[in-house]
Design an enzyme around this catalytic site. Structure first.
Site, PDB file in Angstrom:
ATOM      1  N   LYS A  83      38.700  10.113  16.951  1.00 27.87           N
ATOM      2  CA  LYS A  83      37.658  10.722  16.103  1.00 27.87           C
ATOM      3  C   LYS A  83      37.356   9.825  14.906  1.00 27.87           C
ATOM      4  O   LYS A  83      38.100   8.864  14.633  1.00 27.87           O
ATOM      5  CB  LYS A  83      38.103  12.114  15.651  1.00 27.87           C
ATOM      6  CG  LYS A  83      39.330  12.144  14.760  1.00 27.87           C
ATOM      7  CD  LYS A  83      39.868  13.565  14.655  1.00 27.87           C
ATOM      8  CE  LYS A  83      41.174  13.613  13.916  1.00 27.87           C
ATOM      9  NZ  LYS A  83      41.125  14.171  12.587  1.00 27.87           N
TER      10      LYS A  83
ATOM     11  N   ARG B  29      43.413  26.836   9.753  1.00 28.05           N
ATOM     12  CA  ARG B  29      42.151  26.117   9.874  1.00 28.05           C
ATOM     13  C   ARG B  29      41.429  26.730  11.080  1.00 28.05           C
ATOM     14  O   ARG B  29      40.849  27.793  10.931  1.00 28.05           O
ATOM     15  CB  ARG B  29      42.418  24.610  10.013  1.00 28.05           C
ATOM     16  CG  ARG B  29      41.175  23.759   9.834  1.00 28.05           C
ATOM     17  CD  ARG B  29      41.504  22.274   9.672  1.00 28.05           C
ATOM     18  NE  ARG B  29      42.090  21.663  10.863  1.00 28.05           N
ATOM     19  CZ  ARG B  29      42.375  20.366  10.960  1.00 28.05           C
ATOM     20  NH1 ARG B  29      42.128  19.544   9.939  1.00 28.05           N
ATOM     21  NH2 ARG B  29      42.901  19.850  12.052  1.00 28.05           N
TER      22      ARG B  29
ATOM     23  N   HIS C 147      48.430  22.819  15.707  1.00 28.73           N
ATOM     24  CA  HIS C 147      48.359  21.640  14.830  1.00 28.73           C
ATOM     25  C   HIS C 147      49.205  21.866  13.580  1.00 28.73           C
ATOM     26  O   HIS C 147      49.185  22.941  12.998  1.00 28.73           O
ATOM     27  CB  HIS C 147      46.902  21.376  14.449  1.00 28.73           C
ATOM     28  CG  HIS C 147      46.691  20.086  13.710  1.00 28.73           C
ATOM     29  ND1 HIS C 147      47.087  18.869  14.215  1.00 28.73           N
ATOM     30  CD2 HIS C 147      46.130  19.815  12.502  1.00 28.73           C
ATOM     31  CE1 HIS C 147      46.765  17.912  13.349  1.00 28.73           C
ATOM     32  NE2 HIS C 147      46.197  18.456  12.309  1.00 28.73           N
TER      33      HIS C 147
ATOM     34  N   ARG D  71      49.535  13.760  20.271  1.00 29.86           N
ATOM     35  CA  ARG D  71      48.185  13.383  19.856  1.00 29.86           C
ATOM     36  C   ARG D  71      48.228  12.416  18.668  1.00 29.86           C
ATOM     37  O   ARG D  71      47.917  12.789  17.542  1.00 29.86           O
ATOM     38  CB  ARG D  71      47.383  14.635  19.446  1.00 29.86           C
ATOM     39  CG  ARG D  71      47.345  15.756  20.468  1.00 29.86           C
ATOM     40  CD  ARG D  71      46.318  16.816  20.069  1.00 29.86           C
ATOM     41  NE  ARG D  71      46.550  17.381  18.750  1.00 29.86           N
ATOM     42  CZ  ARG D  71      47.255  18.486  18.506  1.00 29.86           C
ATOM     43  NH1 ARG D  71      47.773  19.181  19.502  1.00 29.86           N
ATOM     44  NH2 ARG D  71      47.417  18.918  17.268  1.00 29.86           N
TER      45      ARG D  71
ATOM     46  N   TYR E 229      29.540  -2.922 -15.116  1.00 28.26           N
ATOM     47  CA  TYR E 229      29.026  -1.676 -15.713  1.00 28.26           C
ATOM     48  C   TYR E 229      30.079  -1.036 -16.611  1.00 28.26           C
ATOM     49  O   TYR E 229      31.266  -0.983 -16.269  1.00 28.26           O
ATOM     50  CB  TYR E 229      28.708  -0.660 -14.611  1.00 28.26           C
ATOM     51  CG  TYR E 229      27.553  -1.018 -13.713  1.00 28.26           C
ATOM     52  CD1 TYR E 229      26.274  -1.272 -14.226  1.00 28.26           C
ATOM     53  CD2 TYR E 229      27.739  -1.065 -12.338  1.00 28.26           C
ATOM     54  CE1 TYR E 229      25.216  -1.558 -13.376  1.00 28.26           C
ATOM     55  CE2 TYR E 229      26.684  -1.347 -11.485  1.00 28.26           C
ATOM     56  CZ  TYR E 229      25.423  -1.604 -12.007  1.00 28.26           C
ATOM     57  OH  TYR E 229      24.385  -1.890 -11.162  1.00 28.26           O
TER      58      TYR E 229
ATOM     59  N   CYS F   5      31.216  -1.964  -8.262  1.00 22.92           N
ATOM     60  CA  CYS F   5      29.813  -1.558  -8.104  1.00 22.92           C
ATOM     61  C   CYS F   5      29.577  -1.116  -6.655  1.00 22.92           C
ATOM     62  O   CYS F   5      30.478  -1.166  -5.821  1.00 22.92           O
ATOM     63  CB  CYS F   5      28.884  -2.724  -8.423  1.00 22.92           C
ATOM     64  SG  CYS F   5      29.270  -3.591  -9.951  1.00 22.92           S
ATOM     65  N   MET F   6      28.351  -0.738  -6.351  1.00 19.57           N
ATOM     66  CA  MET F   6      28.045  -0.278  -4.993  1.00 19.57           C
ATOM     67  C   MET F   6      28.200  -1.404  -3.972  1.00 19.57           C
ATOM     68  O   MET F   6      28.708  -1.192  -2.865  1.00 19.57           O
ATOM     69  CB  MET F   6      26.617   0.270  -4.930  1.00 19.57           C
ATOM     70  CG  MET F   6      26.273   0.902  -3.596  1.00 19.57           C
ATOM     71  SD  MET F   6      24.539   1.360  -3.460  1.00 19.57           S
ATOM     72  CE  MET F   6      24.416   2.650  -4.674  1.00 19.57           C
ATOM     73  N   ASP F   7      27.781  -2.618  -4.359  1.00 19.42           N
ATOM     74  CA  ASP F   7      27.703  -3.715  -3.379  1.00 19.42           C
ATOM     75  C   ASP F   7      28.560  -4.923  -3.749  1.00 19.42           C
ATOM     76  O   ASP F   7      28.597  -5.893  -2.992  1.00 19.42           O
ATOM     77  CB  ASP F   7      26.255  -4.190  -3.251  1.00 19.42           C
ATOM     78  CG  ASP F   7      25.299  -3.025  -3.143  1.00 19.42           C
ATOM     79  OD1 ASP F   7      25.474  -2.233  -2.210  1.00 19.42           O
ATOM     80  OD2 ASP F   7      24.421  -2.887  -4.014  1.00 19.42           O
TER      81      ASP F   7
HETATM   82  C1  LIG Z   1      43.928  18.480  15.973  1.00 17.93           C
HETATM   83  C2  LIG Z   1      44.403  17.107  15.618  1.00 17.93           C
HETATM   84  N1  LIG Z   1      45.334  16.500  16.382  1.00 17.93           N
HETATM   85  C3  LIG Z   1      45.806  15.279  16.111  1.00 17.93           C
HETATM   86  C4  LIG Z   1      45.353  14.568  15.021  1.00 17.93           C
HETATM   87  C5  LIG Z   1      45.934  13.204  14.729  1.00 17.93           C
HETATM   88  O1  LIG Z   1      46.658  13.258  13.543  1.00 17.93           O
HETATM   89  P1  LIG Z   1      47.365  11.947  12.952  1.00 17.93           P
HETATM   90  O2  LIG Z   1      46.273  11.005  12.590  1.00 17.93           O
HETATM   91  O3  LIG Z   1      48.106  12.453  11.766  1.00 17.93           O
HETATM   92  O4  LIG Z   1      48.245  11.431  14.020  1.00 17.93           O
HETATM   93  C6  LIG Z   1      44.395  15.149  14.188  1.00 17.93           C
HETATM   94  C7  LIG Z   1      43.921  14.446  13.007  1.00 17.93           C
HETATM   95  O5  LIG Z   1      43.831  14.923  11.931  1.00 17.93           O
HETATM   96  C8  LIG Z   1      43.900  16.455  14.489  1.00 17.93           C
HETATM   97  O6  LIG Z   1      42.974  17.040  13.727  1.00 17.93           O
END
Ligand SMILES: Cc1ncc(COP(=O)(O)O)c(C=O)c1O
Length: 364
Positions: free
Chosen positions: A29, A126, A155, A212, A256, A303-305
């Site tokens: 992700k 969550r 999680h 995961r 700045y 700065c931004m850039d």
């Molecule tokens: C549902 C879920 N599983 C696994 C992960 C992976 O977590 P991490 O990057 O701490 O290994 C995340 C990331 O936040 C997550 O949201």
């Protein structure tokens, strides 16, 4: 920036052997944690049992890249996104009874079979169904003929902490939910999973059928407290080059807001990178960079850039490479932990914040 693909492969192999026989869901992700999903995903997909993304659009992007590995959309979705999920062959995280029912109805209408992982909230507060409400949710899932209940997961909120009491409570709650299947005399869904990086490192009892990993796959540990049970290596080197090198006279304020001025005439370098690239403005007057394996302080407001560096008496020519994050051949290093500390944030935000303007180069 450079992303070393062999490093990612090595980290995945290390994780795999650590959690064996559990499977590995590679978490891609947020643009593969900022590393660049279009380069990382095709390389890692053939080595992955499953891929995890946060939102439907990320799953669709992977399918459009030609990736055929199973993909779990881990976050909550809206019912109107279900047709897209089905047509792209993505796996649903059923986070509520309403989503489960909508999924069954949509799959029936489409004449499709949708893979589902049931999300149990054991203490993150969550998404997911609370473990104390799980019985009706699981029972309902057994009645859904158009859904393949392939997994059940939860999680952690605190698996990277030194104090693992809350994490252990979450495992106990998850296990209690799993005993429902035993009570009914039926097998659990084949993929039970819970462990993120912190839990992979610290809680072997949470590995179940699959883990995961996100951050540790990229070679970064989740925080300073976590036990480094296996060694992984950063894959990312972020660098720029000196765009201008000139002398600033003693007492003349830089950038700045005039927050810093040299006491002596000093060689000030301008680096063409700023908070628009993800180099946090909060690191002003705290960050360091590496040039020729030596560390120099960042000075004046970022700065931004662009931002400035004090090379003091050193003659650094324009065009010289500047490492913002990574390791020099000399062994000197600037880590994601360093940037996180300077910016008052965590390692996750450091890497996901590197903006699209920074070109990603994938090295083999
Ligand atoms: C549902 C879920 N599983 C696994 C992960 C992976 O977590 P991490 O990057 O701490 O290994 C995340 C990331 O936040 C997550 O949201």
């Amino acid at each position: 920036m450079d992303v070393s693909l062999p490093r990612l492969k090595q980290n995945l192999a290390i994780i795999r052997s650590h959690v064996h026989p559990a499977k590995v869901m590679v978490v891609l992700k947020a643009n593969a944690y900022g590393h660049g999903v279009d380069g990382v995903a095709p390389y890692l997909a053939p080595l992955s049992d499953y891929i995890g993304v946060a939102i439907v659009e990320e799953g669709v992007q992977l399918r459009e890249l030609g990736i055929r590995v199973p993909i779990l959309v881990m976050g909550a979705i809206l019912a109107e996104q279900l047709p897209s999920l089905i047509s792209h062959g993505l796996t649903l995280a059923a986070t509520s009874m309403a989503v489960l029912e909508a999924a069954e109805a949509t799959a029936r209408e489409a004449g499709a079979r949708l893979k589902v992982h049931l999300k149990i909230d054991t203490g993150m507060e969550r998404v997911g169904v609370h473990e104390y409400d799980a019985e009706a949710f699981l029972e309902e899932s057994l009645r859904c003929d158009h859904l393949e209940i392939e997994g059940i997961f939860s999680h952690f909120a605190n698996s990277d902490a030194a104090d693992l009491s809350h994490a252990r409570l979450q495992i106990a709650r998850f296990e209690r939910v799993l005993t429902l299947y035993e009570r009914w005399g039926i097998p659990t869904p084949p993929l039970r999973h819970m462990a993120n990086s912190g839990a992979i490192l610290q809680l072997p009892e949470s590995h179940f059928d699959m883990v995961r990993p996100g951050l540790m796959l990229y070679g970064i540990y989740p925080g300073r407290e976590v036990r480094r049970a296996v060694e992984v290596w950063p894959a990312l080197t972020w660098y720029s080059r000196v765009a201008q090198s000139k002398t600033t006279l003693a007492g003349r304020p830089v950038s700045y807001g005039s927050t810093w001025r040299p006491e002596l005439d000093s060689r000030i370098l301008t680096i063409p990178c700023g908070y628009g690239d993800g180099y946090f403005r909060r690191m002003t007057n705290q960050a360091q960079v590496m040039i020729r394996g030596r560390k120099y302080p960042q000075v004046g407001r970022i700065c931004m850039d662009q931002f400035m560096v004090n090379a003091a008496e050193d003659e650094i020519p324009e065009g010289e490479q500047v490492v913002l994050l990574g390791r020099a051949p000399s062994g000197e290093e600037i880590t994601a932990e360093d940037l996180a500390q300077w910016a008052g944030t965590n390692e996750y935000e450091v890497c996901t914040n590197i903006s699209a303007r920074v070109p990603r180069m994938f090295t083999m």
